[in-house]
Design an enzyme around this catalytic site. Structure first.
Site, PDB file in Angstrom:
ATOM      1  CE  LYS A  48      -1.379   8.561   5.531  1.00 62.50           C
ATOM      2  NZ  LYS A  48      -1.844   7.378   4.826  1.00 62.50           N
TER       3      LYS A  48
ATOM      4  CG  ASP B 212       5.473   8.862   7.569  1.00 65.11           C
ATOM      5  OD1 ASP B 212       4.652   8.641   8.482  1.00 65.11           O
ATOM      6  OD2 ASP B 212       5.192   8.703   6.369  1.00 65.11           O
TER       7      ASP B 212
ATOM      8  NE  ARG C 250       5.260   0.894   5.691  1.00 61.88           N
ATOM      9  CZ  ARG C 250       4.157   1.584   5.968  1.00 61.88           C
ATOM     10  NH1 ARG C 250       3.345   1.171   6.916  1.00 61.88           N
ATOM     11  NH2 ARG C 250       3.875   2.689   5.311  1.00 61.88           N
TER      12      ARG C 250
ATOM     13  CE  LYS D 125       4.887   7.040   0.028  1.00 60.32           C
ATOM     14  NZ  LYS D 125       4.087   7.670   1.032  1.00 60.32           N
TER      15      LYS D 125
ATOM     16  CG  ASP E  55       1.906   9.855   6.371  1.00 52.74           C
ATOM     17  OD1 ASP E  55       2.017   9.467   7.562  1.00 52.74           O
ATOM     18  OD2 ASP E  55       1.979   9.082   5.398  1.00 52.74           O
ATOM     19  NE  ARG E  56      -1.232   6.107   9.266  1.00 52.42           N
ATOM     20  CZ  ARG E  56      -1.675   4.892   9.492  1.00 52.42           C
ATOM     21  NH1 ARG E  56      -2.004   4.528  10.720  1.00 52.42           N
ATOM     22  NH2 ARG E  56      -1.793   4.030   8.515  1.00 52.42           N
TER      23      ARG E  56
ATOM     24  CD  GLU F  80      -6.207   6.354   3.189  1.00 53.73           C
ATOM     25  OE1 GLU F  80      -6.539   5.237   2.780  1.00 53.73           O
ATOM     26  OE2 GLU F  80      -5.025   6.668   3.432  1.00 53.73           O
ATOM     27  CD  GLU F  81      -9.497   3.544   8.187  1.00 53.58           C
ATOM     28  OE1 GLU F  81      -9.283   3.465   9.399  1.00 53.58           O
ATOM     29  OE2 GLU F  81      -8.713   3.117   7.314  1.00 53.58           O
ATOM     30  CB  SER F  82      -5.784   4.774   8.375  1.00 48.82           C
ATOM     31  OG  SER F  82      -5.610   5.367   7.092  1.00 48.82           O
TER      32      SER F  82
ATOM     33  CB  SER G 218       4.177   4.955   7.937  1.00 46.78           C
ATOM     34  OG  SER G 218       3.117   5.799   8.263  1.00 46.78           O
ATOM     35  CG  HIS G 219       1.581   3.673  11.258  1.00 45.16           C
ATOM     36  ND1 HIS G 219       1.516   3.894   9.901  1.00 45.16           N
ATOM     37  CD2 HIS G 219       1.035   2.470  11.478  1.00 45.16           C
ATOM     38  CE1 HIS G 219       0.927   2.854   9.328  1.00 45.16           C
ATOM     39  NE2 HIS G 219       0.626   1.979  10.267  1.00 45.16           N
TER      40      HIS G 219
ATOM     41  CB  THR H 189      -0.899   0.042   1.266  1.00 43.42           C
ATOM     42  OG1 THR H 189      -1.529  -1.220   1.434  1.00 43.42           O
ATOM     43  CG2 THR H 189      -1.949   1.122   1.192  1.00 43.42           C
TER      44      THR H 189
ATOM     45  CG  ASP I 203       2.476   8.860  10.889  1.00 51.22           C
ATOM     46  OD1 ASP I 203       2.666  10.044  10.563  1.00 51.22           O
ATOM     47  OD2 ASP I 203       2.442   7.925  10.059  1.00 51.22           O
TER      48      ASP I 203
END
Ligand code: G1P
Ligand code: ZN
Length: 547
Positions: free
Chosen positions: A383, A285, A25, A132, A287-288, A370-372, A119-120, A21, A283
């Site tokens: 994001k 990196d 990773r 990535k 983005d969240r 997104e919900e995440s 990421s997280h 996705t 998070d």
């Protein structure tokens, strides 16, 4: 240094370099194998070489500061130089948040960027690492490109590198490697420049001057350096506004994942008598994001909807209105209702940020989420966690109300999507695949059947046709919609690194908004337990994580 220093190194393919996705990773020790990073970097370049001559191009490199960031960056710099890029830009200390990378690529007109992040996911020698590739628009490489990278990785026989000393990543400046200029640059500048075009920094300064208090938890990820600069230096928030602000290679041994479990200290501080007005976390990196009021956590679906509701009236960068909004399929339909009221389109895409990029490039969507815990806009193609926090600050600076009130007013006007996600982690890979396969067969025949005191009106495996390039993405998640508007969705994670993770998403819509969540969702949760046969297949009684 001359081209004589270029070395051609013989190598053999690894068979597991298939990006998921969000890039490649895996466990860090897999990346530490000799030639592993080199092979993947060379496969990226080889897959692009047909269409591009690198000698006029810029490549950006940076990461979230996790363990192995620096070592991987040194390798990739050498390979990029040996492959003949005109210029390589690297964030100082190897730092670049994911949205800052996106901003950098766009502002400097780079061909693309290589991001080192998982990421997280936790970081460290025994934890996770990732690579990535982002393309010229600043967004993650679309499936066509990641597929080509993977194919290349399966047949690679050599990579190009060159002999040189390590670059000093901590000092800004330029070194020539081969024919390539390698520049260590300020990781804050381009990103901050983009944000300043969107927000009224003066209005936010006044908000802080009036005594407004923010607590921002950087979770020892990369956003610490950005948040201190933006909140404390530029907006005048008191020092100490940013907690856990130092980027650490192992994120302090914790998951840099902004949810109520992993940001426990922040959650606690929001419940104290003298709590800050707004709580937020990002998070590893950057983005969240998670947004907290004094009395509850704002679900990402609600946050997206509230942002869409107020952006045009409160934020200079969005004053001309939204071109459209978008959400991933499992994300709650709260933003759909705002879009309907604003008279704009709401696009429903598969999970993963890359699907939003095409919509934005084509001018079909301004804000998406997104919900995440992902929210963003067309200022970049990732994001953007800090952007989301600034949006909330910007709205509050104009509305001068509390986060609680803003969300409650939203529910009063639009109704509320009661929502939860349940993750079942480390399931047996094969059984999980079989389960989804069986359900895929089954759902086609389920329309009309009663479920959770309602009736199924739609049941399928979500497929998406990109309205811009016509590409079709199949098998994006089992979804079941009931006559009362409730939804149950199930899909396997594409970012996990061990076993399979099943994600179940539950949504129920009600006018108003003051009921407790659990009893609202219980009938859906029970129905999903039966449908997915979790107990029988995996002997699981409860999810590993609820968000
Ligand atoms: C998860 C999230 C998805 C997000 C991705 C990258 O992917 O669910 O929304 O875009 O991480 O941050 P998943 O593991 O579900 O495939
Ligand atoms: Zn992230």
């Amino acid at each position: 240094m001359t081209d004589d220093s270029i070395r051609i190194i013989q190598t053999k393919p690894f068979n597991d370099q298939k990006p998921g996705t969000s890039g490649l990773r895996k466990k860090t020790r897999i990346f530490e194998q000799p030639h592993y990073v080199e092979n993947f970097a060379q496969s990226i370049f080889d897959s692009l070489r047909d269409s591009t001559d690198f000698s006029g191009e810029i490549l950006a490199i940076g990461g979230d500061g996790r363990y192995y960031n620096r070592a991987a960056i040194q390798k990739i710099i050498r390979i990029a130089a040996a492959n003949g890029f005109r210029r390589v830009l690297v964030g100082r200390s190897g730092f670049l948040s994911t949205p800052a990378m996106s901003a950098l690529i766009r502002r400097r007109n780079a061909m693309g960027g290589i991001l080192l992040t998982a990421s997280h996911n936790p970081g460290g020698a025994n934890e996770d690492f990732g690579i990535k590739y982002n393309i010229r628009n600043g967004g993650p490489a679309p499936e066509g490109i990641t597929e080509r990278i993977y194919e290349q990785s399966l047949k690679i026989e050599r990579y190009l590198t060159l002999e040189s000393n390590d670059i000093d990543l901590d000092r800004e400046g330029t070194t020539i490697l081969g024919r390539t200029e390698v520049s260590i640059i300020d990781p804050l500048q381009d990103y901050t420049g983009v944000l300043q075009t969107l927000f009224d920094f003066g209005a936010m300064q006044s908000l802080f001057q009036s005594g407004f208090r923010l607590c921002f938890d950087a979770m020892h990820g990369i956003t610490g350096i950005y948040a201190r600069h933006i909140f404390e230096n530029l907006l005048g928030a008191p020092s100490g506004t940013v907690i856990r602000g130092e980027p650490l290679e192992d994120f302090g041994g914790l998951h840099p994942d902004p949810n109520q479990l992993h940001a426990a200290e922040l959650v606690r501080s929001m419940s104290l008598p003298n709590a800050p007005d707004l709580g937020a976390a990002c998070d590893g990196d950057g983005d969240r994001n998670m947004i907290l009021s004094r009395s509850f956590f704002v679900t990402p679906g609600d946050s997206l909807a509230v942002i869409a509701q107020h952006a045009a009236e409160c934020l200079p960068g969005y004053r001309s209105g939204l071109k459209g909004v978008a959400r991933s399929m499992p994300t709650s339909a709260a933003v759909d209702r705002v879009a309907a009221k604003l008279g704009i389109r709401c696009h429903e895409t598969p999970t993963g940020w890359k699907f939003f990029g095409n919509l934005m490039d084509a001018g079909l969507c301004t804000i998406c989420g997104e919900e995440s815990f992902g929210t963003g806009s067309d200022h970049v193609r990732e994001k953007d966690g800090l952007w989301a926090v600034l949006v909330w600050l910007g709205i509050l600076a104009v509305r001068r109300t509390s986060v609680d009130r803003l969300v409650q007013d939203h529910w009063r006007i639009f109704g509320r999507s009661y929502y939860q996600r349940h993750d079942y982690e480390q399931l047996d890979l094969k059984s999980a695949g079989e389960m989804i396969g069986e359900l895929r067969e089954k759902v086609g025949k389920m329309t009309g059947i009663s479920m959770a005191a309602s009736r199924i009106v739609q049941a399928d495996d979500f497929q998406y046709t990109d309205p811009v390039d016509g590409s079709v993405s199949l098998r994006q998640g089992i979804r079941i919609r009931l006559a009362d508007g409730s939804r149950i969705i199930g899909r396997l994670s594409g970012t996990g690194t061990e076993g399979a993770t099943l994600r179940l998403y539950f949504e129920r819509y009600m006018a108003g908004g003051d009921a407790p969540i659990e009893p609202m969702l219980q009938p859906l949760i029970a129905a999903a337990g039966d449908l997915f046969q979790l107990k029988m297949r995996f002997h699981r009684d409860a999810p590993s994580v609820i968000t």
